[in-house]
Design a protein around this motif. Structure first.
Motif, PDB file in Angstrom:
ATOM      1  N   LYS A  52      40.989 -50.754  33.833  1.00 62.58           N
ATOM      2  CA  LYS A  52      42.269 -50.094  34.118  1.00 62.58           C
ATOM      3  C   LYS A  52      43.334 -50.632  33.175  1.00 62.58           C
ATOM      4  CE  LYS A  52      45.703 -50.144  37.919  1.00 62.58           C
ATOM      5  NZ  LYS A  52      45.874 -50.464  39.349  1.00 62.58           N
ATOM      6  N   VAL A  53      44.162 -49.754  32.661  1.00 69.21           N
ATOM      7  CA  VAL A  53      45.314 -50.141  31.845  1.00 69.21           C
ATOM      8  C   VAL A  53      46.573 -49.891  32.662  1.00 69.21           C
ATOM      9  CG1 VAL A  53      46.668 -49.629  29.782  1.00 69.21           C
ATOM     10  CG2 VAL A  53      44.178 -49.665  29.653  1.00 69.21           C
ATOM     11  N   GLY A  54      47.417 -50.918  32.741  1.00 74.60           N
ATOM     12  CA  GLY A  54      48.686 -50.780  33.444  1.00 74.60           C
ATOM     13  C   GLY A  54      49.806 -51.387  32.637  1.00 74.60           C
ATOM     14  N   THR A  55      51.028 -51.152  33.075  1.00 79.07           N
ATOM     15  CA  THR A  55      52.174 -51.681  32.343  1.00 79.07           C
ATOM     16  C   THR A  55      52.395 -53.168  32.614  1.00 79.07           C
ATOM     17  OG1 THR A  55      53.579 -50.869  34.143  1.00 79.07           O
ATOM     18  CG2 THR A  55      53.350 -49.467  32.209  1.00 79.07           C
ATOM     19  N   ARG A  56      51.674 -53.724  33.576  1.00 79.80           N
ATOM     20  CA  ARG A  56      51.638 -55.164  33.794  1.00 79.80           C
ATOM     21  C   ARG A  56      50.304 -55.488  34.456  1.00 79.80           C
ATOM     22  NH1 ARG A  56      56.079 -56.057  38.699  1.00 79.80           N
ATOM     23  NH2 ARG A  56      55.015 -54.779  40.261  1.00 79.80           N
ATOM     24  N   ASN A  57      50.061 -56.750  34.782  1.00 75.62           N
ATOM     25  CA  ASN A  57      48.729 -57.168  35.218  1.00 75.62           C
ATOM     26  C   ASN A  57      48.432 -56.902  36.688  1.00 75.62           C
ATOM     27  OD1 ASN A  57      47.877 -58.067  32.726  1.00 75.62           O
ATOM     28  ND2 ASN A  57      48.651 -60.144  33.029  1.00 75.62           N
ATOM     29  N   ALA A  58      49.419 -56.695  37.518  1.00 73.76           N
ATOM     30  CA  ALA A  58      49.172 -56.540  38.954  1.00 73.76           C
ATOM     31  C   ALA A  58      50.201 -55.594  39.563  1.00 73.76           C
ATOM     32  CB  ALA A  58      49.247 -57.901  39.658  1.00 73.76           C
ATOM     33  N   MET A  59      49.840 -55.038  40.738  1.00 75.31           N
ATOM     34  CA  MET A  59      50.736 -54.181  41.517  1.00 75.31           C
ATOM     35  C   MET A  59      51.352 -53.090  40.647  1.00 75.31           C
ATOM     36  SD  MET A  59      52.559 -56.903  44.090  1.00 75.31           S
ATOM     37  CE  MET A  59      53.440 -55.567  44.921  1.00 75.31           C
ATOM     38  N   VAL A  60      50.475 -52.317  40.006  1.00 79.08           N
ATOM     39  CA  VAL A  60      50.953 -51.315  39.067  1.00 79.08           C
ATOM     40  C   VAL A  60      50.103 -50.060  39.176  1.00 79.08           C
ATOM     41  CG1 VAL A  60      49.486 -52.125  37.181  1.00 79.08           C
ATOM     42  CG2 VAL A  60      51.621 -50.963  36.645  1.00 79.08           C
ATOM     43  N   ILE A  61      50.725 -48.902  38.999  1.00 83.11           N
ATOM     44  CA  ILE A  61      49.998 -47.644  38.930  1.00 83.11           C
ATOM     45  C   ILE A  61      49.311 -47.558  37.580  1.00 83.11           C
ATOM     46  CG2 ILE A  61      50.229 -45.128  38.973  1.00 83.11           C
ATOM     47  CD1 ILE A  61      52.714 -45.513  40.707  1.00 83.11           C
ATOM     48  N   ALA A  62      48.081 -47.092  37.559  1.00 80.53           N
ATOM     49  CA  ALA A  62      47.309 -47.040  36.323  1.00 80.53           C
ATOM     50  C   ALA A  62      47.953 -46.111  35.308  1.00 80.53           C
ATOM     51  CB  ALA A  62      45.891 -46.572  36.606  1.00 80.53           C
ATOM     52  N   VAL A  63      48.064 -46.589  34.066  1.00 79.75           N
ATOM     53  CA  VAL A  63      48.367 -45.699  32.948  1.00 79.75           C
ATOM     54  C   VAL A  63      47.147 -44.826  32.692  1.00 79.75           C
ATOM     55  CG1 VAL A  63      48.947 -45.572  30.489  1.00 79.75           C
ATOM     56  CG2 VAL A  63      49.997 -47.335  31.938  1.00 79.75           C
ATOM     57  N   CYS A  64      45.973 -45.438  32.754  1.00 80.55           N
ATOM     58  CA  CYS A  64      44.701 -44.728  32.744  1.00 80.55           C
ATOM     59  C   CYS A  64      43.621 -45.714  33.196  1.00 80.55           C
ATOM     60  CB  CYS A  64      44.365 -44.131  31.373  1.00 80.55           C
ATOM     61  SG  CYS A  64      44.479 -45.287  30.012  1.00 80.55           S
ATOM     62  N   ALA A  65      42.488 -45.185  33.612  1.00 80.89           N
ATOM     63  CA  ALA A  65      41.401 -46.021  34.118  1.00 80.89           C
ATOM     64  C   ALA A  65      40.071 -45.369  33.774  1.00 80.89           C
ATOM     65  CB  ALA A  65      41.528 -46.224  35.621  1.00 80.89           C
ATOM     66  N   PHE A  66      39.023 -46.193  33.734  1.00 78.64           N
ATOM     67  CA  PHE A  66      37.700 -45.685  33.349  1.00 78.64           C
ATOM     68  C   PHE A  66      36.628 -46.422  34.144  1.00 78.64           C
ATOM     69  CE2 PHE A  66      33.904 -45.187  30.734  1.00 78.64           C
ATOM     70  CZ  PHE A  66      33.995 -43.857  30.329  1.00 78.64           C
ATOM     71  N   GLY A  67      35.693 -45.668  34.690  1.00 76.69           N
ATOM     72  CA  GLY A  67      34.545 -46.240  35.375  1.00 76.69           C
ATOM     73  C   GLY A  67      33.255 -45.722  34.769  1.00 76.69           C
ATOM     74  N   VAL A  68      32.224 -46.557  34.745  1.00 71.14           N
ATOM     75  CA  VAL A  68      30.922 -46.145  34.218  1.00 71.14           C
ATOM     76  C   VAL A  68      29.840 -46.782  35.067  1.00 71.14           C
ATOM     77  CG1 VAL A  68      30.817 -48.046  32.540  1.00 71.14           C
ATOM     78  CG2 VAL A  68      29.493 -45.953  32.132  1.00 71.14           C
ATOM     79  N   ALA A  69      28.753 -46.058  35.272  1.00 74.38           N
ATOM     80  CA  ALA A  69      27.616 -46.557  36.048  1.00 74.38           C
ATOM     81  C   ALA A  69      26.328 -46.114  35.386  1.00 74.38           C
ATOM     82  CB  ALA A  69      27.676 -46.037  37.488  1.00 74.38           C
ATOM     83  N   LEU A  70      25.393 -47.054  35.248  1.00 73.61           N
ATOM     84  CA  LEU A  70      24.045 -46.728  34.789  1.00 73.61           C
ATOM     85  C   LEU A  70      23.182 -46.413  36.002  1.00 73.61           C
ATOM     86  CD1 LEU A  70      23.323 -49.526  32.124  1.00 73.61           C
ATOM     87  CD2 LEU A  70      24.390 -47.286  31.785  1.00 73.61           C
ATOM     88  N   HIS A  71      22.360 -45.386  35.883  1.00 73.11           N
ATOM     89  CA  HIS A  71      21.416 -45.023  36.938  1.00 73.11           C
ATOM     90  C   HIS A  71      20.012 -45.040  36.317  1.00 73.11           C
ATOM     91  CE1 HIS A  71      24.690 -43.754  39.678  1.00 73.11           C
ATOM     92  NE2 HIS A  71      25.296 -43.415  38.554  1.00 73.11           N
ATOM     93  N   PRO A  72      19.443 -46.248  36.142  1.00 68.44           N
ATOM     94  CA  PRO A  72      18.186 -46.371  35.389  1.00 68.44           C
ATOM     95  C   PRO A  72      17.024 -45.600  35.988  1.00 68.44           C
ATOM     96  CG  PRO A  72      19.246 -48.512  35.658  1.00 68.44           C
ATOM     97  CD  PRO A  72      19.970 -47.550  36.544  1.00 68.44           C
TER      98      PRO A  72
END
Length: 296
Positions: free
Chosen positions: A175-195
């Motif tokens: 997650k990218v935010g304007t500070r390190n905590a208690m912030v709404i995401a500027v954008c976020a990314f999730g990924v999962a492998l399903h082997p």
């Protein structure tokens, strides 16, 4: 504003049927903010805090059935092995107080494109279990979001639980935010492998009108891993493959310029997060297969 307080789930469904405009409240971390700032003034509030089953979860199947009001803290404490991506996302939610009250069900109900749980749910694979006095239905999570802060719930329906695929491979969240905590995401990314299926799933938050998957990127990476025999060999993902995966992930975005970041920045940040999280999950996969060398 009238306050409805059902004692159990059946009473809650009856109240929602009688008052379709009633706004459900459990943790209240989104609803109370909107009310306090006078952004919303519902005729009825439907308090679900006495409905005990909404705070329960089951792990005795291929899916984890997570009650709609299970707090993020419980996911972090008890479901890290089964839902690693969601547990990582939960760590980024607000403050400890918010994590003790907020829930995945509330995040889904609000349907904000910036909701922290959405990328993890999309990447893991989930169905939203909704119910009314008319019956129950399961909505695939990618079909649940219908617009900015809009979802697929009918007026008389409530979210009862979320059925999330138990992890069969590594998962990551960034997650990218304007500070390190208690912030709404500027954008976020999730990924999962399903082997077991040799597939990859992704989730992108706060970079389109709704949370989205980068399906073209998923298909490209799955084909590249298969063609290279990398599932079996545990070989490093070639840098060119990782770079193209990142480019395709950024291409799935449809962001806006706002006070938290520009559209161009969001696309670039999603590309960076896609490449990094791919490296993290693939390194973890290789280590789980007994290969110690790092991903290229």
């Amino acid at each position: 504003m009238d306050f409805l307080r059902p004692a159990d789930w059946e009473e809650a469904l009856a109240a929602k049927a009688a008052h379709p405009t009633a706004v459900p409240i459990a943790g209240g971390t989104d609803v109370m903010v909107e009310i306090n700032f006078d952004h919303r003034r519902p005729e009825y509030l439907l308090d679900l805090n006495r409905v005990g089953e909404l705070y329960e979860w089951q792990t005795d199947g291929p899916d984890v059935r997570l009650g709609a009001a299970v707090p993020y803290t419980r996911v972090m404490e008890h479901l890290r092995a089964e839902l690693p991506g969601l547990a990582l996302a939960a760590h980024t939610v607000g403050s400890p107080q918010i994590r003790n009250r907020g829930s995945v069900g509330g995040n889904l109900g609000a349907a904000s494109p910036a909701g922290d749980s959405h990328p993890a749910l999309l990447a893991a694979g989930a169905d939203v279990e909704v119910q009314s006095v008319r019956g129950t239905r399961l909505i695939p999570v990618e079909e649940f979001y219908t617009g900015v802060k809009r979802n697929a719930l009918a007026p008389d329906e409530l979210i009862r639980a979320v059925r999330i695929r138990r992890a069969t491979g590594p998962q990551q969240f960034s997650k990218v935010g304007t500070r390190n905590a208690m912030v709404i995401a500027v954008c976020a990314f999730g990924v999962a492998l399903h082997p077991h299926r040799r597939t990859i799933r992704t989730g992108i938050g706060s970079a389109a009108p709704t949370p989205v998957r980068a399906r073209v990127a998923e298909e490209f990476l799955a084909a590249a891993l298969e063609e290279g025999g990398l599932w079996e060999s545990g070989g490093a993902v070639p840098p060119s493959v990782a770079a193209h995966f990142a480019e395709l992930a950024a291409g799935a975005c449809n962001p806006i310029d706002d006070v938290r970041g520009s559209a161009a920045y969001r696309r670039r940040a999603v590309a960076v997060m896609a490449r990094r999280t791919l490296g993290w999950v693939w390194d973890e996969y290789r280590h789980s297969q007994g290969r110690g060398a790092r991903c290229a």
